[in-house]
Design a protein around this motif. Structure first.
Motif, PDB file in Angstrom:
ATOM      1  N   ARG A   1      25.022  44.789  45.896  1.00 50.05           N
ATOM      2  CA  ARG A   1      25.494  43.883  44.849  1.00 50.05           C
ATOM      3  C   ARG A   1      26.353  44.669  43.871  1.00 50.05           C
ATOM      4  NH1 ARG A   1      23.110  38.720  43.198  1.00 50.05           N
ATOM      5  NH2 ARG A   1      24.478  38.044  41.541  1.00 50.05           N
ATOM      6  N   ILE A   2      27.562  44.162  43.628  1.00 51.10           N
ATOM      7  CA  ILE A   2      28.517  44.828  42.745  1.00 51.10           C
ATOM      8  C   ILE A   2      28.784  43.923  41.550  1.00 51.10           C
ATOM      9  CG2 ILE A   2      30.847  45.761  42.578  1.00 51.10           C
ATOM     10  CD1 ILE A   2      30.720  46.231  45.609  1.00 51.10           C
ATOM     11  N   PRO A   3      28.684  44.424  40.342  1.00 54.34           N
ATOM     12  CA  PRO A   3      28.977  43.594  39.172  1.00 54.34           C
ATOM     13  C   PRO A   3      30.438  43.125  39.169  1.00 54.34           C
ATOM     14  CG  PRO A   3      27.909  45.645  38.523  1.00 54.34           C
ATOM     15  CD  PRO A   3      28.227  45.757  39.977  1.00 54.34           C
ATOM     16  N   LEU A   4      30.677  41.943  38.599  1.00 46.56           N
ATOM     17  CA  LEU A   4      32.023  41.379  38.580  1.00 46.56           C
ATOM     18  C   LEU A   4      33.007  42.269  37.824  1.00 46.56           C
ATOM     19  CD1 LEU A   4      31.409  37.557  38.150  1.00 46.56           C
ATOM     20  CD2 LEU A   4      32.335  38.738  40.123  1.00 46.56           C
ATOM     21  N   ASP A   5      32.529  43.013  36.828  1.00 50.56           N
ATOM     22  CA  ASP A   5      33.406  43.930  36.103  1.00 50.56           C
ATOM     23  C   ASP A   5      33.940  45.026  37.032  1.00 50.56           C
ATOM     24  OD1 ASP A   5      32.907  42.492  33.821  1.00 50.56           O
ATOM     25  OD2 ASP A   5      31.359  43.873  33.081  1.00 50.56           O
ATOM     26  N   ASP A   6      33.062  45.554  37.888  1.00 52.96           N
ATOM     27  CA  ASP A   6      33.491  46.578  38.839  1.00 52.96           C
ATOM     28  C   ASP A   6      34.407  46.005  39.917  1.00 52.96           C
ATOM     29  OD1 ASP A   6      32.120  48.495  37.453  1.00 52.96           O
ATOM     30  OD2 ASP A   6      30.428  48.599  38.849  1.00 52.96           O
ATOM     31  N   VAL A   7      34.146  44.762  40.331  1.00 48.18           N
ATOM     32  CA  VAL A   7      35.030  44.117  41.310  1.00 48.18           C
ATOM     33  C   VAL A   7      36.423  43.973  40.716  1.00 48.18           C
ATOM     34  CG1 VAL A   7      35.489  41.956  42.532  1.00 48.18           C
ATOM     35  CG2 VAL A   7      33.195  42.901  42.525  1.00 48.18           C
ATOM     36  N   TRP A   8      36.490  43.497  39.476  1.00 45.99           N
ATOM     37  CA  TRP A   8      37.790  43.327  38.818  1.00 45.99           C
ATOM     38  C   TRP A   8      38.488  44.676  38.641  1.00 45.99           C
ATOM     39  CZ3 TRP A   8      41.008  39.567  38.312  1.00 45.99           C
ATOM     40  CH2 TRP A   8      42.070  39.682  37.428  1.00 45.99           C
ATOM     41  N   ALA A   9      37.721  45.707  38.284  1.00 42.97           N
ATOM     42  CA  ALA A   9      38.297  47.040  38.118  1.00 42.97           C
ATOM     43  C   ALA A   9      38.819  47.577  39.452  1.00 42.97           C
ATOM     44  CB  ALA A   9      37.265  47.993  37.528  1.00 42.97           C
ATOM     45  N   ALA A  10      38.106  47.315  40.535  1.00 49.06           N
ATOM     46  CA  ALA A  10      38.561  47.774  41.854  1.00 49.06           C
ATOM     47  C   ALA A  10      39.832  47.050  42.276  1.00 49.06           C
ATOM     48  CB  ALA A  10      37.457  47.567  42.891  1.00 49.06           C
ATOM     49  N   LEU A  11      39.929  45.775  41.970  1.00 52.25           N
ATOM     50  CA  LEU A  11      41.110  45.004  42.349  1.00 52.25           C
ATOM     51  C   LEU A  11      42.337  45.375  41.529  1.00 52.25           C
ATOM     52  CD1 LEU A  11      39.605  41.442  42.858  1.00 52.25           C
ATOM     53  CD2 LEU A  11      40.371  43.039  44.610  1.00 52.25           C
ATOM     54  N   THR A  12      42.137  45.711  40.269  1.00 59.78           N
ATOM     55  CA  THR A  12      43.270  46.017  39.387  1.00 59.78           C
ATOM     56  C   THR A  12      43.548  47.507  39.269  1.00 59.78           C
ATOM     57  OG1 THR A  12      41.819  45.994  37.451  1.00 59.78           O
ATOM     58  CG2 THR A  12      42.926  43.920  38.033  1.00 59.78           C
ATOM     59  N   GLY A  13      42.750  48.342  39.916  1.00 58.63           N
ATOM     60  CA  GLY A  13      42.969  49.786  39.847  1.00 58.63           C
ATOM     61  C   GLY A  13      42.363  50.416  38.610  1.00 58.63           C
TER      62      GLY A  13
END
Length: 103
Positions: free
Chosen positions: A30-42
Motif C-alpha cells: 500500500r502506497i500513500p497517495l502523496d507518494d503516488v503523486w510524487a512518483a508521477l510528477t518526479g
C-alpha cells in the motif's frame, strides 16, 4: 440539457481520475497517495516506491483504461451496425467463435 451533459461528463472524468490514482495506490504494497503523486510528477519519494508505481502499477492501470475504452467502443459499433440498442456479441457469432477457440 447541454449543461447537464457537461456536468455529467466532468463528474465521470473526475471519478475516473480518482479511481486511476486509487488503483496506483492500492496493491500488495500500500502506497500513500502523496507518494503516488510524487512518483508521477518526479517529486521526492523513495526509489522503491517510484519503481513500483512507474514500472508496474502505471502500466497496469493504463492498460485497464485502454481495454475498457476498447470494449465500450466495440459495443457502440455493434449497436450502431445493427441499429439495435440491445445487440450483443451473440448476434455476430463472436461468442460461438470464442468458444470454438477455447475448445
Amino acid at each position: 440539457m447541454r449543461s447537464r451533459s457537461a456536468i455529467l461528463f466532468a463528474t465521470l472524468s473526475a471519478y475516473t481520475v480518482g479511481l486511476f490514482l486509487l488503483d496506483l495506490a492500492v496493491g500488495a504494497v500500500r502506497i500513500p497517495l502523496d507518494d503516488v503523486w510524487a512518483a508521477l510528477t518526479g517529486g521526492d519519494c523513495p526509489q522503491a516506491t517510484a519503481k513500483i508505481v512507474l514500472n508496474i502499477r502505471l502500466i497496469k492501470a493504463i492498460v485497464a483504461l485502454l481495454a475498457g475504452a476498447a470494449l465500450s467502443v466495440s459495443g457502440l459499433q455493434m449497436q450502431t451496425l445493427f441499429r439495435n440498442p440491445l445487440a450483443g456479441p451473440y448476434v455476430l457469432g463472436i461468442s460461438s467463435g470464442a468458444s470454438l477457440g477455447v475448445a
